[in-house]
Design a protein around this motif. Sequence first.
Motif, PDB file in Angstrom:
ATOM      1  N   LEU A   1       4.848  43.308  12.331  1.00 30.27           N
ATOM      2  CA  LEU A   1       4.690  43.127  13.767  1.00 30.27           C
ATOM      3  C   LEU A   1       5.161  41.730  14.138  1.00 30.27           C
ATOM      4  CD1 LEU A   1       1.970  44.250  16.159  1.00 30.27           C
ATOM      5  CD2 LEU A   1       2.511  41.817  16.108  1.00 30.27           C
ATOM      6  N   TRP A   2       6.054  41.678  15.140  1.00 31.01           N
ATOM      7  CA  TRP A   2       6.552  40.409  15.655  1.00 31.01           C
ATOM      8  C   TRP A   2       5.897  40.118  17.004  1.00 31.01           C
ATOM      9  CZ3 TRP A   2      12.650  40.355  15.366  1.00 31.01           C
ATOM     10  CH2 TRP A   2      13.056  40.579  14.038  1.00 31.01           C
ATOM     11  N   GLU A   3       5.701  38.831  17.250  1.00 34.75           N
ATOM     12  CA  GLU A   3       5.315  38.367  18.585  1.00 34.75           C
ATOM     13  C   GLU A   3       6.470  37.546  19.154  1.00 34.75           C
ATOM     14  OE1 GLU A   3       2.058  35.594  20.948  1.00 34.75           O
ATOM     15  OE2 GLU A   3       1.988  35.742  18.760  1.00 34.75           O
ATOM     16  N   PRO A   4       7.229  38.099  20.105  1.00 37.15           N
ATOM     17  CA  PRO A   4       8.301  37.319  20.729  1.00 37.15           C
ATOM     18  C   PRO A   4       7.718  36.133  21.482  1.00 37.15           C
ATOM     19  CG  PRO A   4       8.557  39.672  21.199  1.00 37.15           C
ATOM     20  CD  PRO A   4       7.182  39.481  20.622  1.00 37.15           C
ATOM     21  N   VAL A   5       8.363  34.966  21.346  1.00 38.12           N
ATOM     22  CA  VAL A   5       7.839  33.772  22.005  1.00 38.12           C
ATOM     23  C   VAL A   5       8.786  33.247  23.070  1.00 38.12           C
ATOM     24  CG1 VAL A   5       6.395  33.099  20.055  1.00 38.12           C
ATOM     25  CG2 VAL A   5       8.758  32.280  20.164  1.00 38.12           C
ATOM     26  N   SER A   6       9.871  33.946  23.311  1.00 43.28           N
ATOM     27  CA  SER A   6      10.781  33.577  24.395  1.00 43.28           C
ATOM     28  C   SER A   6      11.546  34.821  24.814  1.00 43.28           C
ATOM     29  CB  SER A   6      11.761  32.481  23.942  1.00 43.28           C
ATOM     30  OG  SER A   6      12.578  32.946  22.871  1.00 43.28           O
ATOM     31  N   GLY A   7      12.204  34.748  25.966  1.00 39.77           N
ATOM     32  CA  GLY A   7      12.984  35.877  26.446  1.00 39.77           C
ATOM     33  C   GLY A   7      12.146  36.855  27.248  1.00 39.77           C
ATOM     34  N   PRO A   8      12.783  37.911  27.756  1.00 35.14           N
ATOM     35  CA  PRO A   8      12.088  38.868  28.639  1.00 35.14           C
ATOM     36  C   PRO A   8      10.968  39.646  27.962  1.00 35.14           C
ATOM     37  CG  PRO A   8      14.307  39.646  28.069  1.00 35.14           C
ATOM     38  CD  PRO A   8      14.221  38.223  27.614  1.00 35.14           C
ATOM     39  N   ALA A   9      10.992  39.747  26.636  1.00 35.79           N
ATOM     40  CA  ALA A   9       9.953  40.495  25.916  1.00 35.79           C
ATOM     41  C   ALA A   9       8.832  39.592  25.413  1.00 35.79           C
ATOM     42  CB  ALA A   9      10.572  41.246  24.740  1.00 35.79           C
ATOM     43  N   ARG A  10       8.765  38.373  25.903  1.00 38.11           N
ATOM     44  CA  ARG A  10       7.726  37.449  25.430  1.00 38.11           C
ATOM     45  C   ARG A  10       6.349  38.111  25.507  1.00 38.11           C
ATOM     46  NH1 ARG A  10       6.792  31.148  27.366  1.00 38.11           N
ATOM     47  NH2 ARG A  10       4.947  30.774  26.072  1.00 38.11           N
ATOM     48  N   GLY A  11       5.634  38.097  24.369  1.00 38.04           N
ATOM     49  CA  GLY A  11       4.291  38.650  24.324  1.00 38.04           C
ATOM     50  C   GLY A  11       4.212  40.154  24.123  1.00 38.04           C
ATOM     51  N   LEU A  12       5.355  40.855  24.094  1.00 36.42           N
ATOM     52  CA  LEU A  12       5.350  42.309  23.902  1.00 36.42           C
ATOM     53  C   LEU A  12       5.325  42.617  22.407  1.00 36.42           C
ATOM     54  CD1 LEU A  12       5.680  45.235  24.976  1.00 36.42           C
ATOM     55  CD2 LEU A  12       8.158  44.866  24.902  1.00 36.42           C
ATOM     56  N   PRO A  13       4.267  43.246  21.895  1.00 37.54           N
ATOM     57  CA  PRO A  13       4.217  43.527  20.454  1.00 37.54           C
ATOM     58  C   PRO A  13       5.397  44.393  20.024  1.00 37.54           C
ATOM     59  CG  PRO A  13       2.086  43.913  21.481  1.00 37.54           C
ATOM     60  CD  PRO A  13       3.070  43.730  22.591  1.00 37.54           C
ATOM     61  N   TYR A  14       6.094  43.936  18.997  1.00 34.84           N
ATOM     62  CA  TYR A  14       7.274  44.634  18.514  1.00 34.84           C
ATOM     63  C   TYR A  14       7.094  44.940  17.040  1.00 34.84           C
ATOM     64  CZ  TYR A  14      12.103  45.718  17.365  1.00 34.84           C
ATOM     65  OH  TYR A  14      13.234  46.355  16.921  1.00 34.84           O
ATOM     66  N   VAL A  15       7.145  46.214  16.686  1.00 34.81           N
ATOM     67  CA  VAL A  15       6.886  46.666  15.326  1.00 34.81           C
ATOM     68  C   VAL A  15       8.195  47.092  14.675  1.00 34.81           C
ATOM     69  CG1 VAL A  15       5.673  48.331  13.880  1.00 34.81           C
ATOM     70  CG2 VAL A  15       4.546  47.384  15.913  1.00 34.81           C
ATOM     71  N   VAL A  16       8.509  46.449  13.563  1.00 39.03           N
ATOM     72  CA  VAL A  16       9.739  46.708  12.812  1.00 39.03           C
ATOM     73  C   VAL A  16       9.386  47.625  11.642  1.00 39.03           C
ATOM     74  CG1 VAL A  16      11.554  45.658  11.417  1.00 39.03           C
ATOM     75  CG2 VAL A  16      10.721  44.493  13.475  1.00 39.03           C
ATOM     76  N   PHE A  17       9.938  48.834  11.651  1.00 35.54           N
ATOM     77  CA  PHE A  17       9.551  49.867  10.694  1.00 35.54           C
ATOM     78  C   PHE A  17      10.813  50.379   9.999  1.00 35.54           C
ATOM     79  CE2 PHE A  17       6.020  53.269  10.346  1.00 35.54           C
ATOM     80  CZ  PHE A  17       6.440  53.659   9.089  1.00 35.54           C
ATOM     81  N   ALA A  18      11.000  50.009   8.741  1.00 36.55           N
ATOM     82  CA  ALA A  18      12.184  50.449   7.996  1.00 36.55           C
ATOM     83  C   ALA A  18      12.227  51.960   7.894  1.00 36.55           C
ATOM     84  CB  ALA A  18      12.180  49.831   6.597  1.00 36.55           C
ATOM     85  N   GLY A  19      13.428  52.497   7.742  1.00 37.75           N
ATOM     86  CA  GLY A  19      13.563  53.938   7.624  1.00 37.75           C
ATOM     87  C   GLY A  19      13.079  54.486   6.307  1.00 37.75           C
ATOM     88  N   ASN A  20      13.044  53.650   5.271  1.00 36.24           N
ATOM     89  CA  ASN A  20      12.855  54.169   3.917  1.00 36.24           C
ATOM     90  C   ASN A  20      11.546  53.733   3.264  1.00 36.24           C
ATOM     91  OD1 ASN A  20      13.386  51.476   3.539  1.00 36.24           O
ATOM     92  ND2 ASN A  20      15.195  51.741   2.262  1.00 36.24           N
ATOM     93  N   VAL A  21      10.519  53.424   4.086  1.00 35.03           N
ATOM     94  CA  VAL A  21       9.243  53.002   3.497  1.00 35.03           C
ATOM     95  C   VAL A  21       8.098  53.861   4.002  1.00 35.03           C
ATOM     96  CG1 VAL A  21      10.023  50.609   3.278  1.00 35.03           C
ATOM     97  CG2 VAL A  21       8.701  51.303   5.295  1.00 35.03           C
ATOM     98  N   GLY A  22       7.001  53.832   3.236  1.00 31.73           N
ATOM     99  CA  GLY A  22       5.808  54.568   3.601  1.00 31.73           C
ATOM    100  C   GLY A  22       5.842  56.000   3.107  1.00 31.73           C
ATOM    101  N   ASP A  23       4.823  56.769   3.520  1.00 37.56           N
ATOM    102  CA  ASP A  23       4.797  58.190   3.211  1.00 37.56           C
ATOM    103  C   ASP A  23       4.913  58.969   4.511  1.00 37.56           C
ATOM    104  OD1 ASP A  23       2.259  58.211   4.426  1.00 37.56           O
ATOM    105  OD2 ASP A  23       1.212  58.034   2.505  1.00 37.56           O
ATOM    106  N   GLU A  24       4.708  60.278   4.444  1.00 34.91           N
ATOM    107  CA  GLU A  24       4.943  61.107   5.623  1.00 34.91           C
ATOM    108  C   GLU A  24       3.968  60.802   6.759  1.00 34.91           C
ATOM    109  OE1 GLU A  24       5.124  65.183   4.463  1.00 34.91           O
ATOM    110  OE2 GLU A  24       6.952  64.913   3.267  1.00 34.91           O
ATOM    111  N   ASN A  25       2.829  60.192   6.459  1.00 28.55           N
ATOM    112  CA  ASN A  25       1.836  59.891   7.490  1.00 28.55           C
ATOM    113  C   ASN A  25       1.972  58.494   8.083  1.00 28.55           C
ATOM    114  OD1 ASN A  25      -0.082  62.234   7.666  1.00 28.55           O
ATOM    115  ND2 ASN A  25      -0.149  61.887   5.456  1.00 28.55           N
ATOM    116  N   SER A  26       2.867  57.669   7.535  1.00 27.10           N
ATOM    117  CA  SER A  26       2.842  56.243   7.878  1.00 27.10           C
ATOM    118  C   SER A  26       3.158  55.970   9.343  1.00 27.10           C
ATOM    119  CB  SER A  26       3.823  55.481   6.972  1.00 27.10           C
ATOM    120  OG  SER A  26       3.400  55.536   5.634  1.00 27.10           O
TER     121      SER A  26
END
Length: 459
Positions: free
Chosen positions: A423-448
């Motif tokens: 999870l990223w917290e943007p600190v500048s730009g139009p998305a400042r403060g909008l939680p952003y979740v980076v989720f790779a395509g090839n990790v986790g299981d089917e429920n992740s």
Amino acid sequence: MTTAPLPPVRRVTAADVRAALAGARRVVFLDDDPTGTQTVRDLPVLTRWTVEDVRWALRQDTAGFFVLTNTRSLAPADAAARDREVVTACLRAAEGEGAGLVFASRSDSTLRGHFPLETDVIGEVLAQHGDTVDAVVLAPAFTDAGRVTLGGTHYLRSADGLTPVADTEFAKDATFGFTSSRLADWVTEKSAGRIPAADVTELTLDDIRGGTTQSLCDRLNGVVVLDTAEDDDLRAGVLAILAAEEAGKTLVYRVGPSFVRARTGQDATPPIEDDTLATLLRPDAHGLVVVGSHVGLTSRQLARLGERRHFAHVELDVPAILDDAEDHIHDAVARAVEALGSDLVVLSTSRKLVAGADEAESLDIARRVSAALTTTARRIVQARRPAFVVAKGGITSSDVATVSLGIDRAWVRGSMLPGIVSLWEPVSGPARGLPYVVFAGNVGDENSLADVIDRLEAL
């Protein structure tokens, strides 16, 4: 598949690494997609690389920082040009701040990406500034996701055991496919024979667990493969690397996500706390999930999300994008904005992969589809700000961060699941403060994916 019993682990703690980091060079992680951040917390991320942006990152009290290059989505010549630009800017900024730097090319733990191109370019720029690379350290392991290197061969660990990486779907990638699981042979394959396997040094678990920091340090020359079964192995390698750099050697790293944690002296930590999440999320809005990854696991995760809960699914049809993108995007935005008023929205491309006749054409199609997806996401967010954004897929995560959300500086706040999904917290730009979740395509299981959404919506 079975392997011989492993030698006893040589215990090396994150505190041991932190002690060795005193006075060490700051490490710049040139991340070819944003998923390298998923194993760490509280490190800066840049999606721009002006000298001033880099100087901002250098002023933070951290062992290193990320620069998101997104080079995995680029053709080789464009990737090389971007790397040159980034490394040059970093060196200029470091000179202004009086800081020493070392560079890591952070890439895929399943071996997809531009290698040895990216480490070659880093070496070329360093040479232009009067420095010579003594060794390239190859450490693609991602222990949290079961990607390990044993006896110089890279494996994917699952409930069924160890599978050589060349025997997985990732080795059949339309752009970055390969046939070799032994990393020395993979280096030869990817360098088109320029680097013979016989010239690659393999630091096996016997070497790492049975040797000393000095014995490992003495072998850091040329291309070096670092065995890794768990984080202690990586940290033992990092101690040797830091000793070599303290002695005056210049190293470049080509690494997976786990090396980032080891090199910055961080422990594996639990997922981000609910209290922290609660301070970032809006309770009066719904979330947006943007899915671009085409690996089978992502498709299964998306299907499982639909089994566990209702969501509004807005799908971009790839043939329609290639035929008339603008009209198709306009309709998708209208449907998604309306649906966000009452439900979670999943924006995805159609699941059937459309590949070109060759590598260049496949990359071009991928870029056009990614552009349509991120343009659609940008217009949705502009029209109705969601509670959070989740991006599924490495290149997709990069494009959503930069194009859809306009993030230029952010902090990695932690993972959503143990060791994966940041999870990223943007600190500048139009998305400042909008939680952003980076989720790779090839990790986790089917429920992740469903598990992450449950966490975000429970607060």
